[in-house]
Design a protein around this motif. Sequence first.
Motif, mmCIF file in Angstrom:
data_model
loop_
_atom_site.group_PDB
_atom_site.id
_atom_site.type_symbol
_atom_site.label_atom_id
_atom_site.label_comp_id
_atom_site.label_asym_id
_atom_site.label_seq_id
_atom_site.Cartn_x
_atom_site.Cartn_y
_atom_site.Cartn_z
ATOM 1 N N THR A 25 59.764 11.346 -35.189
ATOM 2 C CA THR A 25 61.152 11.732 -35.423
ATOM 3 C C THR A 25 61.225 12.841 -36.455
ATOM 4 O OG1 THR A 25 61.402 10.060 -37.155
ATOM 5 C CG2 THR A 25 61.968 9.390 -34.913
ATOM 6 N N LEU A 26 62.405 13.364 -36.610
ATOM 7 C CA LEU A 26 62.636 14.374 -37.633
ATOM 8 C C LEU A 26 62.369 13.765 -38.996
ATOM 9 C CD1 LEU A 26 65.567 16.843 -37.754
ATOM 10 C CD2 LEU A 26 65.164 15.376 -39.725
ATOM 11 N N LYS A 27 61.657 14.481 -39.848
ATOM 12 C CA LYS A 27 61.381 14.002 -41.199
ATOM 13 C C LYS A 27 62.246 14.757 -42.197
ATOM 14 C CE LYS A 27 56.703 12.245 -40.493
ATOM 15 N NZ LYS A 27 55.302 12.224 -40.987
ATOM 16 N N LEU A 28 62.898 13.993 -43.058
ATOM 17 C CA LEU A 28 63.771 14.550 -44.090
ATOM 18 C C LEU A 28 63.103 14.324 -45.436
ATOM 19 C CD1 LEU A 28 66.438 15.632 -45.289
ATOM 20 C CD2 LEU A 28 67.388 13.323 -44.971
ATOM 21 N N ALA A 78 72.931 13.941 -39.771
ATOM 22 C CA ALA A 78 71.957 13.420 -38.804
ATOM 23 C C ALA A 78 72.472 12.127 -38.169
ATOM 24 C CB ALA A 78 70.614 13.184 -39.480
ATOM 25 N N TYR A 103 66.042 10.017 -38.041
ATOM 26 C CA TYR A 103 65.215 10.719 -39.017
ATOM 27 C C TYR A 103 64.463 9.709 -39.875
ATOM 28 C CZ TYR A 103 68.802 9.496 -42.464
ATOM 29 O OH TYR A 103 69.681 8.805 -43.267
ATOM 30 N N GLU A 104 63.387 10.182 -40.451
ATOM 31 C CA GLU A 104 62.624 9.400 -41.427
ATOM 32 C C GLU A 104 62.764 10.078 -42.777
ATOM 33 O OE1 GLU A 104 57.965 8.535 -42.683
ATOM 34 O OE2 GLU A 104 58.432 9.317 -40.684
ATOM 35 N N ILE A 141 63.390 19.797 -43.991
ATOM 36 C CA ILE A 141 63.069 18.952 -42.842
ATOM 37 C C ILE A 141 61.841 19.483 -42.120
ATOM 38 C CG2 ILE A 141 65.419 18.139 -42.441
ATOM 39 C CD1 ILE A 141 65.460 20.206 -40.024
ATOM 40 N N ASP A 190 60.680 19.057 -38.083
ATOM 41 C CA ASP A 190 61.035 18.479 -36.792
ATOM 42 C C ASP A 190 59.778 18.067 -36.035
ATOM 43 O OD1 ASP A 190 62.630 17.559 -34.769
ATOM 44 O OD2 ASP A 190 63.665 19.445 -34.404
ATOM 45 N N GLU A 191 59.996 17.470 -34.883
ATOM 46 C CA GLU A 191 58.900 16.912 -34.088
ATOM 47 C C GLU A 191 57.854 17.947 -33.708
ATOM 48 O OE1 GLU A 191 60.998 15.252 -30.816
ATOM 49 O OE2 GLU A 191 61.592 13.435 -31.895
ATOM 50 N N ILE A 235 70.582 20.542 -36.978
ATOM 51 C CA ILE A 235 70.653 19.199 -36.417
ATOM 52 C C ILE A 235 71.802 19.092 -35.416
ATOM 53 C CG2 ILE A 235 71.190 16.794 -36.979
ATOM 54 C CD1 ILE A 235 69.605 17.212 -39.602
#
Length: 217
Positions: free
Chosen positions: A2-5, A21, A28-29, A57, A59-60, A75
Amino acid sequence: MTLKLFGNLISTNTQRVAVVAREAGVPYELVEVNFLQAENKTPEFVKHNPFGLIPYIRDEDGFELYESRAICRYIAALDRAAGPTLVPTERKADSLFEQAVSSEQSHFDPLATELAKEKIILPRRGFPPSEARISELVKQMRATLAVYDAILEKQKYLAGDDITLADLFHLSYGAVLVQSGLGLIEERPNVHRWWKDISSRPAWLAVQSDYNARFGQ
């Protein structure tokens, strides 16, 4: 994946991205960055945000982006976003949206930032706030919210009758204004109605729940 924040929910800018988000339905994580211990100033962090600020961020596909409002726009535009359309596509509606976004960044955020510093941050650090500075900031914020009140008398949200990023951008510092106890939001009826609307949205309540779970408030 997933998207990482990369950020911290103490940060209003991280909260801004998190609520967008959630509103957009993009999982998101949160990868916590301890900025109180200057983890955001380390050489490794600065590789990802050269300004040494949170959040950013990943992204994948490995794409990285910093600056909270730019992240929010990214996003909201993702194909996998499942929530409401947060950025209008029709030309005039988009122009009104851009006007509202500009108003938040130019006329609301700087004043709210300074009020947070004087009313909350300095006292927590053991420093006396400047009452003269607070008085001037309150005067300016009242003028800004008077304009908001007139706008919101005619429509439900700042850019029209549909919620957009322009409204969501106000949540993190709007909450700080309410916390300050100055009553600035509450004293304007249309602003207060709008605030109760946006601050009761499930996305914002979820971010607040995450914050309380992490920091015990």
